[in-house]
Design a protein around this motif. Structure first.
Motif, PDB file in Angstrom:
ATOM      1  N   TYR A  18     122.457  25.999  31.520  1.00  0.00           N
ATOM      2  CA  TYR A  18     122.567  27.377  31.971  1.00  0.00           C
ATOM      3  C   TYR A  18     123.988  27.865  31.722  1.00  0.00           C
ATOM      4  O   TYR A  18     124.925  27.070  31.709  1.00  0.00           O
ATOM      5  N   LYS A  19     124.135  29.170  31.548  1.00  0.00           N
ATOM      6  CA  LYS A  19     125.451  29.790  31.400  1.00  0.00           C
ATOM      7  C   LYS A  19     125.877  30.312  32.768  1.00  0.00           C
ATOM      8  O   LYS A  19     125.075  30.902  33.496  1.00  0.00           O
ATOM      9  N   VAL A  20     127.141  30.105  33.121  1.00  0.00           N
ATOM     10  CA  VAL A  20     127.635  30.491  34.443  1.00  0.00           C
ATOM     11  C   VAL A  20     128.750  31.519  34.313  1.00  0.00           C
ATOM     12  O   VAL A  20     129.697  31.327  33.558  1.00  0.00           O
ATOM     13  N   THR A  21     128.631  32.600  35.067  1.00  0.00           N
ATOM     14  CA  THR A  21     129.685  33.598  35.183  1.00  0.00           C
ATOM     15  C   THR A  21     130.119  33.619  36.643  1.00  0.00           C
ATOM     16  O   THR A  21     129.277  33.681  37.536  1.00  0.00           O
TER      17      THR A  21
ATOM     18  N   LYS B 281     132.490  35.326  39.686  1.00  0.00           N
ATOM     19  CA  LYS B 281     133.270  36.464  40.172  1.00  0.00           C
ATOM     20  C   LYS B 281     133.865  36.077  41.513  1.00  0.00           C
ATOM     21  O   LYS B 281     133.151  35.564  42.378  1.00  0.00           O
ATOM     22  N   GLU B 282     135.178  36.316  41.692  1.00  0.00           N
ATOM     23  CA  GLU B 282     135.835  35.989  42.952  1.00  0.00           C
ATOM     24  C   GLU B 282     136.151  37.272  43.703  1.00  0.00           C
ATOM     25  O   GLU B 282     136.575  38.262  43.120  1.00  0.00           O
ATOM     26  N   ASP B 283     135.922  37.228  45.010  1.00  0.00           N
ATOM     27  CA  ASP B 283     136.240  38.371  45.849  1.00  0.00           C
ATOM     28  C   ASP B 283     136.688  37.868  47.207  1.00  0.00           C
ATOM     29  O   ASP B 283     135.852  37.453  48.024  1.00  0.00           O
ATOM     30  N   GLY B 284     137.986  37.852  47.437  1.00  0.00           N
ATOM     31  CA  GLY B 284     138.538  37.487  48.731  1.00  0.00           C
ATOM     32  C   GLY B 284     138.177  36.091  49.211  1.00  0.00           C
ATOM     33  O   GLY B 284     137.844  35.918  50.374  1.00  0.00           O
ATOM     34  N   GLY B 285     138.202  35.119  48.327  1.00  0.00           N
ATOM     35  CA  GLY B 285     137.904  33.742  48.713  1.00  0.00           C
ATOM     36  C   GLY B 285     136.438  33.377  48.640  1.00  0.00           C
ATOM     37  O   GLY B 285     136.071  32.241  48.916  1.00  0.00           O
ATOM     38  N   GLU B 286     135.589  34.322  48.275  1.00  0.00           N
ATOM     39  CA  GLU B 286     134.177  34.034  48.041  1.00  0.00           C
ATOM     40  C   GLU B 286     133.899  34.100  46.548  1.00  0.00           C
ATOM     41  O   GLU B 286     134.483  34.912  45.839  1.00  0.00           O
ATOM     42  N   TYR B 287     133.025  33.230  46.107  1.00  0.00           N
ATOM     43  CA  TYR B 287     132.689  33.156  44.693  1.00  0.00           C
ATOM     44  C   TYR B 287     131.210  33.450  44.515  1.00  0.00           C
ATOM     45  O   TYR B 287     130.373  32.867  45.185  1.00  0.00           O
ATOM     46  N   THR B 288     130.921  34.362  43.599  1.00  0.00           N
ATOM     47  CA  THR B 288     129.549  34.670  43.240  1.00  0.00           C
ATOM     48  C   THR B 288     129.313  34.090  41.855  1.00  0.00           C
ATOM     49  O   THR B 288     129.974  34.489  40.887  1.00  0.00           O
ATOM     50  N   LEU B 289     128.402  33.137  41.757  1.00  0.00           N
ATOM     51  CA  LEU B 289     128.077  32.506  40.493  1.00  0.00           C
ATOM     52  C   LEU B 289     126.767  33.075  39.988  1.00  0.00           C
ATOM     53  O   LEU B 289     125.753  33.009  40.687  1.00  0.00           O
ATOM     54  N   ILE B 290     126.801  33.672  38.817  1.00  0.00           N
ATOM     55  CA  ILE B 290     125.598  34.201  38.197  1.00  0.00           C
ATOM     56  C   ILE B 290     125.201  33.191  37.123  1.00  0.00           C
ATOM     57  O   ILE B 290     125.954  32.952  36.178  1.00  0.00           O
ATOM     58  N   ILE B 291     124.062  32.601  37.333  1.00  0.00           N
ATOM     59  CA  ILE B 291     123.585  31.505  36.479  1.00  0.00           C
ATOM     60  C   ILE B 291     122.402  32.022  35.662  1.00  0.00           C
ATOM     61  O   ILE B 291     121.414  32.484  36.224  1.00  0.00           O
ATOM     62  N   LYS B 292     122.536  31.961  34.335  1.00  0.00           N
ATOM     63  CA  LYS B 292     121.483  32.475  33.440  1.00  0.00           C
ATOM     64  C   LYS B 292     121.098  31.435  32.407  1.00  0.00           C
ATOM     65  O   LYS B 292     121.927  30.678  31.936  1.00  0.00           O
ATOM     66  N   LYS B 293     119.823  31.445  32.063  1.00  0.00           N
ATOM     67  CA  LYS B 293     119.311  30.536  31.031  1.00  0.00           C
ATOM     68  C   LYS B 293     119.677  31.062  29.681  1.00  0.00           C
ATOM     69  O   LYS B 293     119.758  32.220  29.413  1.00  0.00           O
TER      70      LYS B 293
END
Length: 67
Positions: A50-53, A55-67
């Motif tokens: 999977y490809k991972v993107t 994004k960091e926002d104030g110590g939280e990380y949002t990982l967008i995982i796509k095939k």
């Protein structure tokens, strides 16, 4: 798209939840709040092709995982 909220959880729980949720998904969002979880979930996704993107926002990380 499915979203997994793993804030407040320490490893390996975010990895376990991501592995359980990723099966059959084309896209998945995982929210974590520590660097170790971000790195470990990213490593799992990459190992599963999977490809991972990230994004960091104030110590939280949002990982967008796509095939």
């Amino acid at each position: 798209m499915k979203t997994i909220d793993c804030r407040g959880l320490s490893c390996p729980e975010p990895v376990v939840r991501t592995k359980r949720a990723i099966s059959g998904e084309k896209e998945l969002t995982v929210i974590v709040d520590n660097i170790a979880a971000k790195e470990n979930v990213s490593r799992l996704a990459n190992a599963l092709s999977y490809k991972v993107t990230v994004k960091e926002d104030g110590g939280e990380y949002t990982l967008i995982i796509k095939k």
